[in-house]
Scaffold this active site. Sequence first.
Site, short mmCIF file in Angstrom:
data_model
loop_
_atom_site.label_atom_id
_atom_site.label_comp_id
_atom_site.label_asym_id
_atom_site.label_seq_id
_atom_site.Cartn_x
_atom_site.Cartn_y
_atom_site.Cartn_z
CD GLU A 147 -1.72 -2.44 1.54
OE1 GLU A 147 -0.52 -2.70 1.80
OE2 GLU A 147 -2.62 -3.29 1.66
CG PHE A 160 -9.35 -10.02 11.59
CD1 PHE A 160 -8.06 -10.39 11.98
CD2 PHE A 160 -9.67 -10.07 10.24
CE1 PHE A 160 -7.13 -10.80 11.03
CE2 PHE A 160 -8.74 -10.49 9.30
CZ PHE A 160 -7.47 -10.85 9.69
CD GLN A 161 -7.14 -7.69 7.89
OE1 GLN A 161 -8.03 -7.41 7.11
NE2 GLN A 161 -5.98 -8.21 7.51
CE LYS A 165 -17.34 -6.46 4.10
NZ LYS A 165 -16.71 -7.78 4.28
CG MET A 185 22.85 11.51 1.62
SD MET A 185 23.98 12.72 0.90
CE MET A 185 23.02 13.32 -0.49
C1 LIG Z 1 12.90 5.06 4.29
C2 LIG Z 1 14.22 5.68 4.55
N1 LIG Z 1 15.10 5.08 5.39
C3 LIG Z 1 16.31 5.64 5.63
C4 LIG Z 1 16.67 6.81 5.03
C5 LIG Z 1 18.04 7.44 5.32
N2 LIG Z 1 18.82 7.51 4.08
C6 LIG Z 1 18.93 8.62 3.34
S1 LIG Z 1 19.83 8.40 1.95
C7 LIG Z 1 20.14 6.80 2.34
C8 LIG Z 1 20.98 5.94 1.46
C9 LIG Z 1 20.39 5.73 0.11
O1 LIG Z 1 21.19 4.80 -0.59
P1 LIG Z 1 21.00 4.58 -2.13
O2 LIG Z 1 19.57 4.40 -2.46
O3 LIG Z 1 21.91 3.50 -2.58
O4 LIG Z 1 21.42 5.98 -2.74
P2 LIG Z 1 22.87 6.67 -2.86
O5 LIG Z 1 22.97 7.66 -1.75
O6 LIG Z 1 23.89 5.60 -2.75
O7 LIG Z 1 22.86 7.33 -4.19
C10 LIG Z 1 19.54 6.47 3.56
C11 LIG Z 1 19.63 5.16 4.21
C12 LIG Z 1 15.71 7.40 4.17
N3 LIG Z 1 15.95 8.58 3.56
N4 LIG Z 1 14.53 6.81 3.93
#
Ligand SMILES: Cc1ncc(C[n+]2csc(CCOP(=O)(O)OP(=O)(O)O)c2C)c(N)n1
Lengths: 585, 171
Positions: free
Chosen positions: A52, A114-115, A164, A482
Amino acid sequence: MSEQLSGAEIILKALVDQGVDVIFGYPGGAVLPLYDALFKQNRIRHVLCRHEQGAVHMAEGYARSTGKVGVVLVTSGPGATNAVTGLTDALMDSVPVVCLTGQVPTFLIGNDAFQEADTTGITRQCTKHNYLVKDSDKLARTIHEAFLVAATGRPGPVVVDLPKDILMGKAPYIPASRVKHRSYKPQVKADIKAIEQAVELMGKAQRPVFYIGGGVVNSGPNACKLLTSFVRSTGFPITSTLMGLGAYPASDQQFLGMLGMHGTYEANMTMHDCDLMICIGARFDDRVTGRLDAFAPGSKKIHVDIDPSSINKNVAVDVPIVGDVAHVIEDMIRVWKAKQVRPAQKAIAAWWSTIDGWKARNCLAYKATDSTIKPQQAIQRLYALAKDRDTYITTEVGQHQMWAAQFYKFEEPNRWMTSGGLGTMGYGLPAALGVQVAHPDSLVVDISGEASFMMNMQEMGTAAQYRLPIKVMILNNQYMGMVRQWQELLHGSRYSESYSDALPDFVKLADSFGWLGLTVDSPADLDSAIQTMIDSDKPVLLDVHVDPSENCYPMIPSGAAHNHMLMGPEDGAGAGVSDHGMVLV
Amino acid sequence: MMTQQDIRTHTIAVLVDNEAGVLARVIGLFSGRGYNIESLTVAEVDTAEHLSRITLVTSGTPMVIEQIKAQLGRLVPVRMVADLTVEGPAVSRELALLKVVGTGEKRVESLRIADIFRANVVDSTNESFVFEIVGKTDKLDAFIKLMEPLGLAEISRTGVAAIARGKDPLL
Ligand SMILES: Cc1ncc(C[n+]2csc(CCOP(=O)(O)OP(=O)(O)O)c2C)c(N)n1
Ligand SMILES: [Mg+2]
């Protein structure tokens, strides 16, 4: 007495009335009556997601690329809780979404049935508004109201929770034209005195800059056209937030690129040294302002926003203007012409020569090699090969997202879909599907990271089922790049859990979903790989092996001011990060 | 930078559609954004119009107070937000019920003070009174302070209700 319809039929009739042609969803016990009603009609198409969260991002992609409301349908309990991240994303980025959630029958609410989940309780803080419908008679009115609230003012997600028994109960239908809201009346037309004051400041400004954001895109293509012609007539420089890219043509000479944490040197220096900032549809987000007490210290500020709570929230402004961007700019142009304003030509010319000095730093430069593909290069080549097509770009979250914002040039609004406010990894793939549903013949590319991709890759099944030929271009650096970059900057290069281990074979993965899978690792083969991706009429997963150690510059380290940017690795780890900066996200 | 001195207490009246969850929205806004609530009262004031009035006492710097008002105004069921502290003079009242337990000299003294404050006795036993007092918040605070050594056992306060002076209604 007027005709009695079932609750489910009323909802579908209301959706058709609202111009809905597609909904993104996933069935379950509580929404079976709605799925049954869907089965019996052919006005509304249903696209089945695989989770979802994916459905909400699809609706966001659909909404942001069309300007229409995106519609989601999920079941009670886990269906609704799975949608929460998507709803929060839509709230942060002001995306109009109506999400219909199933609920246990009214007589079971509160019994831990439920749910059962307290969906209105859970989503109260992550929606613009939500409703629990307890009476079939109120269904039509509530659906129409939900669309009104989602689409007008500052757009956002609205949840309608549907027990529902309400879906099965009978009631007459009420058309949208008969529904008015008692208290919700967003202000679109602004105070003309404030606009006159703003125009007067613009006429006197020596070092002005336009700073625009997603509010311009949300105001519509006409707002973007008006803005573009107005900015051109002033001759002032203009910069944009991540969310505003495309509202002003990137190729225009007055455009300085994106501002903020990974914005261009010239955009940030222009902001820092300006004497007049004209902020339109942006919200002084911390990614944009950097250190607040050193933000554009010598400037007067004009702020145009449809949401009064955005004004004076982070930064005190001199001329607040509450209204819809298109209306405000129309008035500005009128006042500008009527008062025959002539900008301070000499000062503006001197300002441009200062700015040209900053531009000459060539802040986005990187060193290409023959051996490994640089991520920046991959985006530049994608741009070169896709720019003459009818192209839409989505992204995931991370370095690749920032490089996409820096290197892909958007000439039009609604072509760029990225998760800005919430920074939701896993946004780009489902968002691309939503875009492709709305624009079946266009080229839709999700610029992805290998880690983000895996957050919602189950939606590959949706692409295959509906033959949605989206392209996912993974800039595979085998890192949560990042995160690794911040660990280098702030935590002594201890790469705690930021390595992308145990990655799948992306080509086989693609193959198993009936997609085309491609890999490329040499710069010499990059163009042909991208070309093959673009030319394919299937969904394509292109795994681009890029330099794993490349970092995203320039960068304003957290807690620093606009004029303290790190320009590249030579600026050193930890440079310019205060103790205060360390605690910032 | 803002200093402590810039922090002021404001009484804000909010007229809302009386629908399910509206109070939760207001309270969620305050907790989610880290604003103070010193007092909050709510009741339906117009049954035909389904209109409720919330009176909020909050404190903050001028920028924060402006934010609070703008954020309240943004809630869909909110019809009107008025800052009674800055938009001209207003009267505000609060009601408290105090249970004071004791005998002898203390009991007599509590009655004497109640008289001075024009508090009413609304319940009494041989060893306790329940006083009802109406007034501004600081009057109630003063009364409560005086009752503390006299056997104050329990307090129930309504929170502040406030209304602007003069002939003009809010809506
Ligand atoms: C749902 C979620 N969990 C954690 C983060 C923290 N976060 C920001 S950038 C990143 C790494 C992303 O890695 P990738 O998709 O390989 O992109 P890159 O930076 O290597 O280009 C993380 C873990 C986030 N933004 N969103
Ligand atoms: Mg990566």
